[in-house]
Design an enzyme around this catalytic site. Sequence first.
Site, PDB file in Angstrom:
ATOM      1  N   ASP A   8       2.096  -0.888  12.662  1.00  0.00           N
ATOM      2  CA  ASP A   8       1.602   0.089  11.702  1.00  0.00           C
ATOM      3  C   ASP A   8       1.586   1.427  12.444  1.00  0.00           C
ATOM      4  O   ASP A   8       1.633   1.463  13.679  1.00  0.00           O
ATOM      5  CB  ASP A   8       0.198  -0.311  11.259  1.00  0.00           C
ATOM      6  N   ARG A   9       1.523   2.528  11.730  1.00  0.00           N
ATOM      7  CA  ARG A   9       1.524   3.829  12.405  1.00  0.00           C
ATOM      8  C   ARG A   9       0.111   4.367  12.604  1.00  0.00           C
ATOM      9  O   ARG A   9      -0.413   4.370  13.700  1.00  0.00           O
ATOM     10  CB  ARG A   9       2.373   4.844  11.610  1.00  0.00           C
ATOM     11  N   ASP A  10      -0.519   4.815  11.531  1.00  0.00           N
ATOM     12  CA  ASP A  10      -1.813   5.493  11.625  1.00  0.00           C
ATOM     13  C   ASP A  10      -2.920   4.521  12.001  1.00  0.00           C
ATOM     14  O   ASP A  10      -3.132   3.514  11.337  1.00  0.00           O
ATOM     15  CB  ASP A  10      -2.131   6.188  10.303  1.00  0.00           C
ATOM     16  N   HIS A  91       4.781   4.908  -2.053  1.00  0.00           N
ATOM     17  CA  HIS A  91       4.213   4.651  -3.383  1.00  0.00           C
ATOM     18  C   HIS A  91       2.713   4.383  -3.333  1.00  0.00           C
ATOM     19  O   HIS A  91       2.182   3.981  -2.309  1.00  0.00           O
ATOM     20  CB  HIS A  91       4.896   3.433  -4.008  1.00  0.00           C
ATOM     21  N   CYS A 106       6.951  -2.865  -1.561  1.00  0.00           N
ATOM     22  CA  CYS A 106       6.959  -2.425  -0.162  1.00  0.00           C
ATOM     23  C   CYS A 106       5.574  -2.080   0.372  1.00  0.00           C
ATOM     24  O   CYS A 106       5.366  -2.106   1.580  1.00  0.00           O
ATOM     25  CB  CYS A 106       7.931  -1.256   0.039  1.00  0.00           C
ATOM     26  N   ARG A 107       4.627  -1.782  -0.486  1.00  0.00           N
ATOM     27  CA  ARG A 107       3.295  -1.374  -0.009  1.00  0.00           C
ATOM     28  C   ARG A 107       2.549  -2.575   0.566  1.00  0.00           C
ATOM     29  O   ARG A 107       2.306  -3.565  -0.115  1.00  0.00           O
ATOM     30  CB  ARG A 107       2.506  -0.744  -1.152  1.00  0.00           C
ATOM     31  N   ASP A 133      -4.092  -1.766  12.271  1.00  0.00           N
ATOM     32  CA  ASP A 133      -5.545  -1.561  12.306  1.00  0.00           C
ATOM     33  C   ASP A 133      -6.237  -2.030  11.038  1.00  0.00           C
ATOM     34  O   ASP A 133      -7.464  -1.995  10.952  1.00  0.00           O
ATOM     35  CB  ASP A 133      -5.870  -0.090  12.569  1.00  0.00           C
TER      36      ASP A 133
END
Length: 174
Positions: A8-10, A91, A106-107, A133
């Site tokens: 994941d990024r954030d 989205h 995709c979410r 996270d």
Amino acid sequence: MNKAVFLDRDGTINVEKNYLYKIEDFEFIQGVPEAIKLLNDAGYLVIVITNQAGIARGYYTEEDMHKLHRYINQELIKYGAHIDAYYFCPHHPVHGIGEYKKDCNCRKPKTGMLEAAIKDFDIDVSKSYMFGDKEWDVEAGERMGVLGFRVDEHENELLQKVKTIVEREYIENK
């Protein structure tokens, strides 16, 4: 087949800042560039899987996000590290605007981004991992047969967990 680590990024790669898209607001979580380098050196593809509701809400554009991703890669070069690919969901089923308001596959915790990456990179899910996270990050990975781990940005857990995986693999392959 390839092995991969999905991130994941954030809150996993960078310090969580609501709807991050500005380069000047980007900050790696301590130890993350080193963790990515360890993964690169151990032969894992490193693939980011990120929900980007800020695009859906109209806070920033897809191009703004792509600029940030290019910046992240430029910063990782300083550590001898890289991210192989970014998959994103722009989205949101409730708060999206226009074409971005939809209930997509995709979410996360749905699996569309993972499915695409697995197909695009011929990934062996049994040799791959997902780090995020949020519980939905882990859930998305596990729905695809990828072992998932939840990390806390305040505990700098990613580097320690990656070290454990790489060391275990090294011992098993001796």
